[in-house]
Design a protein around this motif. Structure first.
Motif, PDB file in Angstrom:
ATOM      1  N   LEU A  33       0.844  -1.203   0.000  1.00  0.00           N
ATOM      2  CA  LEU A  33       0.000   0.000   0.000  1.00  0.00           C
ATOM      3  C   LEU A  33       0.871   1.242   0.000  1.00  0.00           C
ATOM      4  N   MET A  34       1.884   1.219   0.867  1.00  0.00           N
ATOM      5  CA  MET A  34       2.734   2.394   0.961  1.00  0.00           C
ATOM      6  C   MET A  34       3.492   2.629  -0.329  1.00  0.00           C
ATOM      7  N   SER A  35       3.974   1.561  -0.950  1.00  0.00           N
ATOM      8  CA  SER A  35       4.743   1.809  -2.167  1.00  0.00           C
ATOM      9  C   SER A  35       3.820   2.226  -3.309  1.00  0.00           C
ATOM     10  N   MET A  36       2.548   1.777  -3.284  1.00  0.00           N
ATOM     11  CA  MET A  36       1.655   2.238  -4.345  1.00  0.00           C
ATOM     12  C   MET A  36       1.254   3.696  -4.138  1.00  0.00           C
ATOM     13  N   THR A  37       0.908   4.062  -2.901  1.00  0.00           N
ATOM     14  CA  THR A  37       0.537   5.465  -2.679  1.00  0.00           C
ATOM     15  C   THR A  37       1.726   6.360  -2.998  1.00  0.00           C
ATOM     16  N   ASN A  38       2.910   5.819  -2.712  1.00  0.00           N
ATOM     17  CA  ASN A  38       4.122   6.528  -3.059  1.00  0.00           C
ATOM     18  C   ASN A  38       4.182   6.817  -4.558  1.00  0.00           C
ATOM     19  N   ALA A  39       3.856   5.793  -5.342  1.00  0.00           N
ATOM     20  CA  ALA A  39       3.847   5.968  -6.794  1.00  0.00           C
ATOM     21  C   ALA A  39       2.785   6.991  -7.187  1.00  0.00           C
ATOM     22  N   VAL A  76       7.222   5.222 -11.960  1.00  0.00           N
ATOM     23  CA  VAL A  76       7.536   3.928 -12.567  1.00  0.00           C
ATOM     24  C   VAL A  76       8.096   2.966 -11.525  1.00  0.00           C
ATOM     25  N   GLY A  77       9.058   3.455 -10.724  1.00  0.00           N
ATOM     26  CA  GLY A  77       9.632   2.606  -9.683  1.00  0.00           C
ATOM     27  C   GLY A  77       8.575   2.133  -8.706  1.00  0.00           C
ATOM     28  N   GLY A  78       7.702   3.026  -8.298  1.00  0.00           N
ATOM     29  CA  GLY A  78       6.681   2.698  -7.309  1.00  0.00           C
ATOM     30  C   GLY A  78       5.718   1.634  -7.793  1.00  0.00           C
ATOM     31  N   PHE A  79       5.181   1.816  -8.980  1.00  0.00           N
ATOM     32  CA  PHE A  79       4.216   0.828  -9.475  1.00  0.00           C
ATOM     33  C   PHE A  79       4.897  -0.510  -9.759  1.00  0.00           C
ATOM     34  N   THR A  80       6.120  -0.462 -10.275  1.00  0.00           N
ATOM     35  CA  THR A  80       6.815  -1.708 -10.594  1.00  0.00           C
ATOM     36  C   THR A  80       7.096  -2.519  -9.340  1.00  0.00           C
ATOM     37  N   ILE A  81       7.622  -1.854  -8.311  1.00  0.00           N
ATOM     38  CA  ILE A  81       7.973  -2.604  -7.102  1.00  0.00           C
ATOM     39  C   ILE A  81       6.709  -3.126  -6.413  1.00  0.00           C
ATOM     40  N   THR A  82       5.626  -2.375  -6.491  1.00  0.00           N
ATOM     41  CA  THR A  82       4.377  -2.849  -5.883  1.00  0.00           C
ATOM     42  C   THR A  82       3.896  -4.103  -6.598  1.00  0.00           C
TER      43      THR A  82
END
Lengths: 101, 489
Positions: A33-39, A76-82
């Motif tokens: 969740l955190m990495s997606m909101t980050n993205a 890009v980084g955020g969505f990919t890592i999520t």
């Protein structure tokens, strides 16, 4: 003035919708969740590109360039890592049956 | 008509983001949600390009390519233990972008900006800059470049207050008076806000990182929202607000899980002066201090029978703790495993899950108990165990698993200390008093696989280590567990 009021309404409304939805996310998914909101916060990419909607001089286009690159990295980084993280969450049926023995 | 269409598009895109977040209930749905958000963002971007004529498109394209390539490459390569640091750096990148855009809009447009826009521009500038430098410090601490323990500057609180006051002063100046000469003052604000971020986060130590990361997540959202106020983009405001809400909730949950309020975490917790080396998980905190320890211990473990000096004074010294642990595990019917950050440092998650699977093959019930603040960011343990191919149905959170300890044969603690410290139940104003813990001590048998018996990050000694009957399997968790798997039959 209308615009300002509208912007405030959008700000408050989305905050509460977000609050309402996110408070029900299970702890299991807090990291994705955190990495997606980050993205999603990388949406500043829109504003960064808008820097170039006017004629820009040297230093400003340099700053704009950095802003666009950083925001893109964020998105890009955020969505990919999520995606990568969520792909790892597995429900293994075989283990399930072994478990119930 | 054209305006109406714009509103309709904005609403559709915001709705897509909302559904994306709403999907975060189960992992498969969350995947859909994540893709939905990604599509929504791309749609917003394409829409923007269709509405605006860009000067220097080749510059924009190059920046996009560099950012996208870097982001993708990095995200595909990063390993799960480093996720907190990566999230911190991305927070910083988002904050920095918001700061730069606010700066450009403020200094370039001058008179052309409305008073309100200009004011929000100043706020966005500050929020972005604080997020940027704060995140960089957090990332440094998480990756071991900056020392993980709290750093105290002389008169830290006064310094913090002074910088805040100066920022308000300059910020108001930039925010309320319009002129292109504001470049100088804007730069002053940026410099001050950057130092505020550093002063603020340098004092926050390892185990408080989940709170700091969540908080920075919220401020990135705020920075994006204020940036949106400047450029009058409803999408930016909406997305920023949602991200801020998310960060706020996570911050709050992390604080609850430690029974401390935000002020206590961020502004001056006086740590007990003794034990200079504190880490949440008994394993040392930063890789550089961990390395020598680790190698020393692993040498010991290499020997056939690990002889642990620390517990010679304990009553079970006559017996080999490894043998005891093996017996306890083979006779147990139900086992609850409690991982902590030490597991991540030792990279023991793969062996741990293998051990769990082995025990299940032998007909035992195995569950994993995850404390909300275990690890370095919210939900960190879940991701690490998922990396080791665990069935996520076996991961239980604090409230669900706690009633089950009393009917469990073995509680196995791997690299955790404070989150199972029974001292938290005693109201004595210690740093962890009142913190909800996993009640490992209620299980019939407790096995602790930690590097050593030093107190956790809080600096509070864990009485479990001294308790008779508790099996201490000290040393590198990865290796002790590997040996357990080998011998368990």
């Amino acid at each position: 003035m209308f615009d300002i009021i509208l912007m405030f309404i959008v700000l408050v409304l989305t905050f509460f919708i977000g609050y309402h939805l996110i408070s029900r996310v299970p702890p299991l998914l807090h990291t994705p969740l955190m990495s997606m909101t980050n993205a999603i916060s990388g949406i500043t990419i829109l504003a960064a590109v808008l820097v170039f909607s006017h004629e820009t001089s040297g230093p400003f286009s340099m700053i704009g360039f950095i802003a666009v690159a950083l925001a893109t990295l964020n998105v890009v980084g955020g969505f990919t890592i999520t995606e990568r993280m969520l792909k790892m969450f597995k429900k293994n049926q075989e283990n399930q049956t072994g478990d119930s023995r | 008509m054209d305006l109406l269409l714009q509103y309709a598009w904005d609403i559709a895109i915001i709705a897509a983001f909302i559904f994306g977040i709403k999907a975060f209930r189960t992992p498969p749905d969350a995947r859909t949600g994540n893709r939905m958000a990604a599509v929504a963002l791309s749609a917003a971007f394409i829409l923007l390009l269709s509405r605006h004529q860009l000067f220097k498109p080749e510059t924009v394209l190059l920046a996009l390519a560099i950012g996208a390539g870097g982001g993708w490459f990095w995200a595909m390569r990063v390993n799960m233990t480093q996720i907190p640091a990566m999230v911190a750096i991305q927070n910083g990148a988002g904050g920095c972008a918001a700061m730069l855009v606010s700066f450009v809009e403020l200094t370039r447009a001058g008179m052309a900006l409305g008073t309100m826009n200009q004011f929000f521009g100043a706020v966005g500038l500050i929020a972005g800059a604080v997020t940027f430098s704060g995140s960089m410090i957090a990332a440094g601490k998480l990756s071991g470049i900056v020392r993980g323990t709290p750093v105290y500057l002389p008169r830290h609180n006064h310094l913090l207050a002074g910088v805040c006051a100066a920022i308000c002063l300059f910020g108001l100046w930039v925010g309320l008076f319009a002129s292109t000469a504001m470049v100088f003052y804007s730069i002053m604000v940026v410099i001050l806000a950057l130092s505020l971020g550093i002063i603020f986060s340098i004092r926050i130590g390892g185990a408080d990182m989940p709170v700091l990361i969540s908080f920075l997540n919220a401020t990135t959202g705020l920075a994006a929202a204020f940036c949106g106020m400047v450029v009058e983009s409803r999408l930016l405001i909406a997305c920023g607000a949602m991200v801020a809400a998310s960060g706020y909730i996570l911050t709050h949950k992390m604080c609850l899980a430690m029974n401390r309020d935000l002020k206590n975490v961020f502004l001056g917790r006086i740590l007990p002066p003794k034990s200079p080396e504190k880490s949440e998980t008994v394993q040392s905190q930063t890789p550089d201090t961990q390395a020598p320890d680790d190698s020393k211990v692993s040498d010991e473990v290499m020997d056939e029978t690990p002889e642990e000096k620390p517990e010679e004074k304990l009553e079970e010294k006559a017996q080999d703790p490894f043998q005891l642990a093996l017996e306890a595990l083979s006779s147990a019917k139900s086992v609850i495993i409690i991982p902590g950050y030490g597991m991540a440092l030792a990279q023991a998650q793969f062996n741990l899950v293998a051990l769990g699977n082995r025990m299940e093959q032998l007909g035992k019930t195995v569950k994993y108990a995850i404390h909300p603040v275990a690890g370095r960011m919210p939900g960190h343990m879940n991701v690490l165990l998922a990396e080791a191919d665990i069935d996520y149905d076996k991961l239980y959170d604090l409230d669900t698993i706690n009633p089950e300890f009393s009917s469990t044969d073995v509680a196995m603690i791997v690299g955790a200390c404070d989150v199972v410290n029974p001292a938290a139940n005693i109201a004595d104003n210690s740093p962890i008093s009142g913190m909800p813990i996993l009640n490992a001590q209620e299980a019939r048998q407790v096995i602790i696989c930690n590097l050593d018996t030093r107190p956790g990050y809080s600096g509070v000694d864990n009485p479990l280590y001294q308790q008779p009957g508790v099996i201490l399997l000290l040393g590198n968790a990865k290796e002790s567990i590997a040996k357990l798997i080998e011998r368990l039959a």
